[in-house]
Scaffold this motif. Structure first.
Motif: not given
Length: 385
Positions: A132-151
């Motif tokens: 629901a939060h993955f709107a176009a142009d939203a700035r998403v920051l992922v902490i962790g280059a894990s499987w979950i993080g990268l997916e």
């Protein structure tokens, strides 16, 4: 009539209940889950379901009718507060007690958390909230280059978000695949426009983004934390069961108490092939470990020795991994890694200990047979197929 209780209504618990019935157990089966949803599979939550490509109903292990049709007493939204192995009973949050003849603990794992207002991905509600939060142009920051993080990063990119990944290791998936293959996944995401920040950690999550250990501040509309998961061992530890990295079991998935078993993410089982205890968090372990525990509960001879297996889908890359890379000495490729269509083998002592097929299909059985055979391989022949 015997009563078998399963604590944890995830994939492992649901498949254990199914196996008990398929193997002829006609006693009472009670399957207890803390979530209000009936048992479902978790891989789609960071893949197709998060991307809006699969229907909600497809994530569930069984239909709603299956539990009643198979006389499985499914109790959802209910928490177990205590296990008393010596008295063969469990206590529930509502104050009731439930006696059992044999017990399976399949409580899974929970995301490791950081202080601050971050999002996590473990439940179907988590997946729906993120989507629901993955709107176009939203700035998403992922902490962790894990499987979950990268997916999650891949799903956000495909939703039109701008994505940054922060990881203290030198590259992606460094511990899971080693630096060589981790770097391949890093290049995959960089090629999709992901801003990768390796060698730095998130020191603080704020309402407006993240402060890095370097002092730099990164603005974000949404912060997702994917730094691994911790097994839910509290009940087992309080009950006096042996606990290490998870609930310790033998190769038959039996804990330190003879009538209590453990399976899935929470179990640290003795693996006959590796001659050491392993805890495997991936889907296949729940899929196969639950049934193995059920057969063990029924008194069948069980030696749970399946190779660790997991898979991922990110952008147009799909891969399957088998084995364990611990102690690997060299890597052999079949095909060109830059083409994103290849097989890679990890070797130790001239023997294949792990393999991964990337955008190459129907080869998992062959890879696993090569691992289990233990033969010393000719690297030239291995690279040519």
């Amino acid at each position: 009539m015997a009563t078998y209780v399963i604590v944890g209504a995830g994939l492992a618990g649901a498949k254990a209940a199914q196996t008990l019935r398929e193997e002829g157990f006609d006693g009472e089966i009670v399957l207890i889950g803390a979530e209000t949803e009936r048992p479902y599979e978790r891989p789609p939550l960071s893949k197709s379901y998060l991307q809006g490509k699969s229907e909600r109903e497809k994530i569930f292990v069984h239909t709603p009718e299956w539990y009643a049709d198979n006389n499985v007493d499914l109790r959802l939204g209910m928490r177990v507060t205590r296990i008393e192995p010596d008295h063969h009973l469990i206590r529930l949050r509502d104050g009731s007690r439930l006696p059992y003849d044999k017990l399976l603990v399949a409580t899974g794992a929970v995301p490791r958390r950081l202080p601050g207002p971050g999002y996590y991905l473990r439940t179907v509600e988590d997946s729906e909230a993120l989507r629901a939060h993955f709107a176009a142009d939203a700035r998403v920051l992922v902490i962790g280059a894990s499987w979950i993080g990268l997916e999650t990063a891949a799903a956000a990119v495909e939703a039109g978000c701008s994505v940054t990944v922060v990881e203290p290791e030198p590259t992606a998936l460094n511990r899971a695949l080693g630096p060589e293959l981790g770097e391949l996944f890093a290049r995959l995401h960089a090629g999709k426009g992901v801003d990768l920040r390796f060698g730095t950690a998130a020191a603080e999550i704020t309402e407006t983004g993240v402060r890095l250990s370097s002092g730099e501040r990164l603005a974000a509309d949404l912060v997702v934390v994917g730094i691994g998961a911790a097994p839910e061992v509290g009940l087992a530890r309080d009950a006096g069961l042996e606990v290490g990295q998870g609930i310790r079991t033998d190769a038959a998935l039996r804990t330190s108490h003879p009538d209590v078993y453990a399976a899935g993410d929470v179990a640290e089982f003795f693996h006959p092939r590796y001659e050491r205890h392993l805890r495997v968090e991936h889907w296949a372990n729940a899929l196969h470990g639950g049934p193995a525990a059920a057969r063990s509960m029924l008194g069948q001879e069980v030696s749970y020795d399946r190779l660790p297996y997991f898979y991922t889908d990110q952008y147009d890359l799909g891969m399957e991994f088998s084995g364990d890379i611990e102690g690997y000495e060299e890597i052999v490729y079949r095909g060109d890694p830059e083409s994103m269509e290849f097989i890679v083998y990890w070797l130790r002592g001239g023997r294949v200990i792990a393999g991964m097929n990337v955008n190459v299909w129907d080869v998992v059985d062959d890879i696993q047979e090569l691992i289990t055979s233990g033969v010393i391989v000719n690297q030239t022949e291995l690279s040519k197929g």
